[in-house]
Write a protein that holds these residues in place. Structure first.
Motif, mmCIF file in Angstrom:
data_model
loop_
_atom_site.group_PDB
_atom_site.id
_atom_site.type_symbol
_atom_site.label_atom_id
_atom_site.label_comp_id
_atom_site.label_asym_id
_atom_site.label_seq_id
_atom_site.Cartn_x
_atom_site.Cartn_y
_atom_site.Cartn_z
ATOM 1 N N LYS A 44 69.482 54.373 24.815
ATOM 2 C CA LYS A 44 68.368 55.288 25.072
ATOM 3 C C LYS A 44 67.437 55.356 23.863
ATOM 4 N N TYR A 78 63.878 57.712 33.346
ATOM 5 C CA TYR A 78 64.905 58.297 32.482
ATOM 6 C C TYR A 78 65.186 59.758 32.846
ATOM 7 N N VAL A 133 69.817 61.264 22.205
ATOM 8 C CA VAL A 133 68.980 60.066 22.082
ATOM 9 C C VAL A 133 69.647 59.123 21.094
#
Length: 252
Positions: free
Chosen positions: A81, A68, A77
């Motif tokens: 994700k 990532y 986020v």
């Protein structure tokens, strides 16, 4: 047997010399889980499918090539994700990722491992003197047609490669796993008969045809399955840990 997570991370970083390589993402420990490690699960990409498989396999560490936090990506986020990070954190699984260090390593690197699978003898770097070139050049034991070599690639990788067949027999090969199609010009300069990588771009066809070499795109995922397995095996032997490679098929 269990070891400290920090010990595993330190050894992986030392072995790959990852601190010396400028990359597009952070290499090493990307997500910290439980402090003790008994089992490593490895895979190519830290997708949701691989995370779910690692949870089911009761992994302490998920070791991947594609992790990532890539340069230029949206840092928020949310969505995909958030779901991935939440699953890893909720199950206390560490994510250990190595990108370019795992491509270039002389023992467990993706490029040398693919060469071993395909029967290519490594001779040196694709572009001598350029430290950012991750590809290699080498030779086959016997000359063969492009179609014959493509059949070997199909048998080993388990998928039909894209082949642009040139006019000559294949003996000298250049290759770069993953998305290395942009190195075809270096391959031409190196005097190869065939250049192999994972992906293809529109212009790759013309470069191969107009320079009279053969070209194979064998799949980004397919060409990069072997380095992370070899690294996982090395770490498992080094510390007497359990290691399981899990392949989540990807046609690209």
């Amino acid at each position: 047997m269990a070891i400290a997570l920090s010990t595993l991370v330190d050894e992986a970083e030392r072995y790959l010399n990852s601190a010396s390589i400028n990359d597009y993402c952070p290499n090493g420990l990307q997500i910290e889980g439980r402090p003790q490690v008994r089992k490593i699960v490895s895979g190519v990409t830290a997708s949701q499918a691989l995370i779910d498989a690692a949870i089911e396999a009761e992994a302490d560490v998920l070791l991947v090539h594609h992790g990532y936090f890539w340069k230029g990506e949206n840092p928020c986020v949310t969505g995909m994700k958030q779901r991935r990070l939440k699953a890893l954190l909720a199950n206390d699984i560490s994510l250990l990722a190595f990108h370019l260090p795992l491509d270039v390593h002389p023992e467990v690197g993706n490029n040398v491992q693919l060469a071993a699978q395909l029967g290519i003898t490594v001779e040196g770097p694709l572009e001598p003197g350029n430290p950012r070139t991750v590809g290699l050049v080498g030779s086959l034991a016997e000359a063969q047609t492009a179609e014959e070599f493509a059949q070997r690639v199909k048998q080993v990788l388990g998928r039909e490669p894209l082949l642009v067949a040139g006019p000559q027999m294949i003996r000298r090969v250049g290759w770069c796993t993953g998305g290395g199609q942009g190195y075809i010009d270096q391959a031409v300069a190196a005097g190869v008969d065939l250049y192999l990588t994972g992906e293809a771009s529109e212009q790759t066809f013309h470069s191969a045809r107009e320079n009279a070499i053969s070209f194979i795109a064998a799949g980004h995922h397919a060409t990069e399955r072997y380095g992370v397995q070899a690294l996982g095996d090395y770490l498992a032997r080094r510390f007497a840990l359990e290691h399981q490679f899990i392949d989540c098929p990807n046609p690209i």
